[in-house]
Write a protein that holds these residues in place. Structure first.
Motif, PDB file in Angstrom:
ATOM      1  N   ASN A   1       0.851  -1.187   0.000  1.00 18.49           N
ATOM      2  CA  ASN A   1       0.000   0.000   0.000  1.00 18.49           C
ATOM      3  C   ASN A   1       0.891   1.243   0.000  1.00 18.49           C
ATOM      4  OD1 ASN A   1      -2.041   1.885   0.316  1.00 18.49           O
ATOM      5  ND2 ASN A   1      -2.531   1.308   2.414  1.00 18.49           N
TER       6      ASN A   1
ATOM      7  N   TYR B   1      -7.550   1.215   2.615  1.00 21.78           N
ATOM      8  CA  TYR B   1      -8.065   0.447   1.484  1.00 21.78           C
ATOM      9  C   TYR B   1      -9.367  -0.273   1.792  1.00 21.78           C
ATOM     10  CZ  TYR B   1      -4.707  -2.698   3.772  1.00 21.78           C
ATOM     11  OH  TYR B   1      -3.969  -3.399   4.679  1.00 21.78           O
TER      12      TYR B   1
ATOM     13  N   ARG C   1     -11.683  -2.293  -0.708  1.00 25.48           N
ATOM     14  CA  ARG C   1     -11.233  -2.146  -2.090  1.00 25.48           C
ATOM     15  C   ARG C   1     -10.442  -3.363  -2.547  1.00 25.48           C
ATOM     16  NH1 ARG C   1      -9.789   3.912  -3.578  1.00 25.48           N
ATOM     17  NH2 ARG C   1     -11.691   4.829  -2.792  1.00 25.48           N
TER      18      ARG C   1
ATOM     19  N   TYR D   1      -5.473  -4.936  -3.715  1.00 25.60           N
ATOM     20  CA  TYR D   1      -4.366  -4.810  -2.762  1.00 25.60           C
ATOM     21  C   TYR D   1      -3.836  -6.204  -2.461  1.00 25.60           C
ATOM     22  CZ  TYR D   1      -5.367   0.078  -2.251  1.00 25.60           C
ATOM     23  OH  TYR D   1      -5.532   1.417  -2.518  1.00 25.60           O
TER      24      TYR D   1
END
Length: 180
Positions: free
Chosen positions: A17, A23, A26, A29
């Motif tokens: 990240n 995050y 989301r 990642y």
């Protein structure tokens, strides 16, 4: 004598990240090389146990953390949406590089109730969601161990107050035990 079913709740390993954003839920990642090494070490931890099920959040970072353990034990990784990160309105905000951004007036209305919290998924909903996931895991691995690889690290504190269920944190092992 009642058999004890141990459910390990495991937070994902280190995530790449570089932008320092929160995050949350989301996608996209993935683990860093250190994170992949951490996942491998975790597989070593579970190697000596009779693990019956491996359940992961659908997010890549949780799945990648579970993968070495699943491969070593010859188990499939089951996906459970209930293990996903808590909903958070700050998702996408670069909070890790500048924590003072959280004090910006544009976010003040989000802080009206820190006990709910007003900026994200209510704690009671998180507890209900995770309790359901754990009850399901218990049915898959009655009397044995199972591991859930998840994306959030605050579950132990939330679950401790859930509907009379008792949780015991195992110091140093990063997991909690459900005691019926």
């Amino acid at each position: 004598m009642t058999e004890l079913t141990v459910v390990h709740m495991v937070r994902h390993a280190e995530v790449d990240n570089p932008a320092g954003v929160l995050y949350g839920r989301r996608e996209g990642y993935h683990l860093t090389s250190l994170g992949r090494n951490m996942a491998g070490e975790l597989a070593g931890y579970f190697a000596g146990h009779d693990v019956r099920a491996i359940i992961s959040s659908p997010l890549e970072r949780a799945y990648e953390t579970a993968e070495p353990t699943a491969k070593q034990l010859g188990l499939p990784i089951l996906s459970d949406e209930r293990l996903i990160e808590a909903g958070n309105r700050f998702e996408g905000v670069n909070v890790n590089r500048n924590r003072m951004i959280l004090a910006h007036p544009r976010y003040w209305s989000w802080y009206r109730n820190p006990f709910t919290p007003s900026w994200g998924e209510p704690y009671t909903d998180i507890v209900d969601r995770f309790s359901g996931a754990i009850r399901h895991a218990l049915t898959l691995a009655e009397g044995e161990r199972q591991s859930s690889f998840r994306t959030s690290c605050r579950f132990g504190r939330c679950a401790a107050s859930s509907n009379g269920a008792r949780w015991r944190t195992i110091r140093g092992a990063g997991s909690a035990r459900y005691v019926r």
